[in-house]
Design a protein around this motif. Structure first.
Motif, PDB file in Angstrom:
ATOM      1  N   ILE A  47      -3.616  -4.126  -0.630  1.00 20.00           N
ATOM      2  CA  ILE A  47      -2.959  -5.420  -0.668  1.00 20.00           C
ATOM      3  C   ILE A  47      -1.445  -5.314  -0.509  1.00 20.00           C
ATOM      4  O   ILE A  47      -0.760  -6.314  -0.354  1.00 20.00           O
ATOM      5  N   VAL A  48      -0.901  -4.110  -0.507  1.00 16.17           N
ATOM      6  CA  VAL A  48       0.552  -3.923  -0.440  1.00 16.17           C
ATOM      7  C   VAL A  48       1.160  -4.566   0.812  1.00 16.17           C
ATOM      8  O   VAL A  48       2.150  -5.303   0.704  1.00 16.17           O
ATOM      9  N   PRO A  49       0.646  -4.357   2.025  1.00 15.33           N
ATOM     10  CA  PRO A  49       1.242  -5.003   3.198  1.00 15.33           C
ATOM     11  C   PRO A  49       1.203  -6.532   3.104  1.00 15.33           C
ATOM     12  O   PRO A  49       2.148  -7.211   3.505  1.00 15.33           O
ATOM     13  N   PHE A  50       0.124  -7.057   2.568  1.00 12.40           N
ATOM     14  CA  PHE A  50       0.016  -8.509   2.409  1.00 12.40           C
ATOM     15  C   PHE A  50       1.075  -9.028   1.444  1.00 12.40           C
ATOM     16  O   PHE A  50       1.741 -10.027   1.709  1.00 12.40           O
ATOM     17  N   ALA A  51       1.251  -8.339   0.331  1.00 12.64           N
ATOM     18  CA  ALA A  51       2.252  -8.751  -0.657  1.00 12.64           C
ATOM     19  C   ALA A  51       3.655  -8.671  -0.068  1.00 12.64           C
ATOM     20  O   ALA A  51       4.480  -9.572  -0.290  1.00 12.64           O
ATOM     21  N   LEU A  52       3.948  -7.613   0.674  1.00 10.54           N
ATOM     22  CA  LEU A  52       5.265  -7.486   1.302  1.00 10.54           C
ATOM     23  C   LEU A  52       5.508  -8.591   2.327  1.00 10.54           C
ATOM     24  O   LEU A  52       6.609  -9.156   2.399  1.00 10.54           O
TER      25      LEU A  52
END
Length: 67
Positions: A47-52
């Motif tokens: 989920i890191v790319p989505f959060a960024l």
């Protein structure tokens, strides 16, 4: 899972796969690809790319409102 149980499971899966016709295997593969709608980034990095991306969009939106 013990080694014997794992080998038994793999053998069962292989036998099931080889018992399918070529048409059934292609249909199953096509259906599996259709069900997988996750992006490559989400698949590999969670989920890191989505959060960024949400964070960046929010910052851009705030800058536009201030101008």
């Amino acid at each position: 899972m013990s080694t014997n149980a794992y080998i038994k499971y793999l053998t069962q899966q292989l036998v099931e796969y080889f018992n399918l016709t070529k048409k059934e295997r292609k249909e199953k593969r096509r259906h599996r690809k259709e069900d997988n709608n996750t992006s490559v980034l989400s698949h590999w990095f969670g989920i890191v790319p989505f959060a960024l991306s949400m964070f960046v969009r929010k910052k851009i939106k705030k800058r536009k409102q201030m101008s």
